[in-house]
Design a protein around this motif. Structure first.
Motif, mmCIF file in Angstrom:
data_model
loop_
_atom_site.group_PDB
_atom_site.id
_atom_site.type_symbol
_atom_site.label_atom_id
_atom_site.label_comp_id
_atom_site.label_asym_id
_atom_site.label_seq_id
_atom_site.Cartn_x
_atom_site.Cartn_y
_atom_site.Cartn_z
ATOM 1 N N THR A 123 -24.462 45.542 7.370
ATOM 2 C CA THR A 123 -24.995 45.768 6.023
ATOM 3 C C THR A 123 -23.998 45.265 4.987
ATOM 4 O OG1 THR A 123 -26.152 47.724 6.844
ATOM 5 C CG2 THR A 123 -25.937 47.481 4.458
ATOM 6 N N THR A 124 -24.475 44.437 4.095
ATOM 7 C CA THR A 124 -23.607 43.889 3.048
ATOM 8 C C THR A 124 -23.458 44.881 1.905
ATOM 9 O OG1 THR A 124 -25.506 42.828 1.970
ATOM 10 C CG2 THR A 124 -24.325 41.568 3.669
ATOM 11 N N GLU A 125 -22.627 44.499 0.917
ATOM 12 C CA GLU A 125 -22.426 45.371 -0.245
ATOM 13 C C GLU A 125 -23.693 45.511 -1.066
ATOM 14 O OE1 GLU A 125 -19.218 43.746 -2.415
ATOM 15 O OE2 GLU A 125 -17.689 44.195 -0.869
ATOM 16 N N GLN A 126 -24.546 44.494 -1.035
ATOM 17 C CA GLN A 126 -25.803 44.560 -1.781
ATOM 18 C C GLN A 126 -26.884 45.359 -1.050
ATOM 19 O OE1 GLN A 126 -24.141 41.782 -1.118
ATOM 20 N NE2 GLN A 126 -23.249 41.361 -3.155
ATOM 21 N N GLY A 127 -26.592 45.814 0.182
ATOM 22 C CA GLY A 127 -27.568 46.608 0.921
ATOM 23 C C GLY A 127 -28.441 45.803 1.856
ATOM 24 N N PHE A 128 -28.137 44.532 2.067
ATOM 25 C CA PHE A 128 -28.933 43.695 2.969
ATOM 26 C C PHE A 128 -28.304 43.695 4.363
ATOM 27 C CE2 PHE A 128 -29.539 41.939 -1.296
ATOM 28 C CZ PHE A 128 -30.928 41.990 -1.399
#
Length: 466
Positions: free
Chosen positions: A92-97
């Motif tokens: 999971t990335t920082e943007q939530g993806f």
């Protein structure tokens, strides 16, 4: 009209029985059994005869069977769960993806597929498909838990469900802020060196078992219990076990591992600085096939469990304000509960009552020794060596071609020596015969004296003489 009625009664509509044959069977039943209130119970008698009459059906032809619609089984849910085992590693990335990334490298991970090929030669296997699912499930468990090593320990049967068990080594020692009982060995040492996970189905999540305590080890030695398959189940036994099924399961795993997991002797050596630890002997080599057919060539891998329920003696407690020699207290501990060499040979184990040894070693397959294929040197054999522990039925140690695997498949119950049964007392004697009535020895009135036959004969003789 009469002919039409006969035709209707004798028609069977494709069945083996007709109305006419059924009425005949009902009348035969009435004549044989002669039931009461025949008019009231005629319907019940007819239903009873119809239910208990053999109904013969002719076999269908291949064409009719081919036209039959097969029963459809919905496997969509099961297929979706199996697909999760092949799911790619995401992050999971920082943007939530969620993005697919390269999975981290695994540590020491046993190849269960190769182990299964060896186990199949001794008749123990889950099948290729189930083995592949176990392998993928262990891989996902290793990534999620952060273990540096992982292997499939075995399977323990239960009354309701079974336990699949995985053994792993965690890099961190674990939380030390959790309150621990007296004499507890912290994670990463002693009997808690390895961490164990269980699941009732490979397609479900793994559950981590708690660390084992000395109290649970001592109590588990005193009882025998078949598992239910529910980790939160209560243990009803005598003596009382102070825990639930998850604690008893963890204690039995520790006992089985200490007694049954073995290695070829000479591969490991004892650490000079810490005698309880072992290191790999880089100069040693795996013994040959003929050498491993002797119990002198096999050694235990896990430490011996003391009577105190630990792998090593705990530090003796010193009362505050008293001067006590610690070395003397440790010597008393060692005298009352002697330690055993960790890399002890299995030939030193106490045998079962009535048996010469506690281990059975057998060879399966072609035991002929062949010359190795060039460019390899030496000789090879295609047989396998099977080592079993008689005290723990279900334990298997299989060796073939320089590779060995320890595996457990059983109920997790130890076979102990037969208990003492006292000899039963002899049969109770039968009642004696009733005594014959006799005259009263001390009567209240004296009985009339009767002249004996001998006296009367004497009188007759005297009269004849006169």
């Amino acid at each position: 009209m009469e002919q039409q009625l006969r035709k209707i009664l004798s028609s069977s509509d494709g069945q083996s029985h007709s109305v006419n044959s059924h009425l005949v069977e009902v009348l035969i039943h009435i004549l044989q059994n002669k039931p009461e209130r025949l008019y009231e119970n005629f319907e019940s008698i007819s239903a009873f005869v119809k239910k208990n009459t053999f109904n013969f059906k002719e076999l269908k032809s291949d064409t009719e069977i081919g036209k039959m619609q097969s029963r459809k089984i919905d496997l969509s849910d099961w297929s979706e769960e199996c697909k999760k085992l092949f799911a790619k590693f995401t992050k999971t990335t920082e943007q939530g993806f969620k993005v697919v990334v390269q999975p981290p490298g695994l540590g020491i991970f046993s190849d269960l597929l190769k182990d299964n090929q060896i186990l199949q030669m001794v008749g123990v296997s889950f099948g290729e498909e189930e083995t592949m699912r176990i392998q993928l499930s262990l891989r996902n468990l290793m990534r999620s838990s952060g273990a540096i090593s992982m292997r499939f320990w075995g399977k323990i049967y239960g009354r309701e469900k079974d336990y699949y068990i995985a053994e792993g080594l965690l890099e961190n020692a674990g939380r030390e802020d959790i309150p621990r009982p007296k004499g507890f060995e912290k994670r990463g040492t002693g009997l808690n060196k390895f961490t164990y996970w269980v699941t009732e189905s490979i397609l479900e999540d793994w559950v981590e078992l708690p660390d084992v305590t000395p109290q649970h080890i001592q109590q588990a030695r005193q009882i025998k219990k078949i598992f239910t398959g529910r980790l939160d189940a209560e243990i009803n036994s005598y003596p009382i076990f102070s825990g639930k099924e998850r604690h008893l399961l963890r204690a039995q795993i520790a006992r089985i591992s200490s007694a049954c997991i073995i290695i070829p002797k000479g591969i490991y050596k004892t650490n000079e600085e810490e005698p309880t630890q072992i290191d790999v002997d880089e100069e040693a080599s795996v013994p040959g096939f003929e050498e491993l057919n002797s119990d002198e060539s096999w050694a235990h891998y896990h430490p011996y469990i003391l009577k105190a329920g630990r792998a090593t003696h705990a530090e003796p407690e010193v009362p505050p304000g008293e001067e006590v020699d610690l070395e003397e207290l440790k010597a008393k501990q060692e005298e009352n509960d002697k330690s055993v060499d960790r890399l002890r040979a299995i030939s030193e184990d106490d045998p079962l009552q009535g048996e010469e040894k506690s281990w059975v070693i057998s060879s399966i397959g072609d035991t002929q020794v062949y010359a190795a294929k060039p460019p390899q040197e030496g000789s090879v054999t295609y047989a396998v060596t099977l080592v079993r522990n008689l005290r723990w039925p279900g334990n298997y140690t299989v060796y073939k071609g320089g590779r060995w695997v320890n595996f457990y498949l059983g109920y997790g119950v130890k076979k102990t020596d037969p208990t003492f049964v006292p000899i039963s007392p002899p049969d109770v004697n039968a009642d004696p015969d009733d005594p014959v009535e006799q005259p009263e020895p001390t009567p209240l009135q004296a009985p009339e004296e009767l002249e004996s036959d001998s006296e009367e004969e004497k009188k007759d003789e005297e009269e004849e003489e006169d």
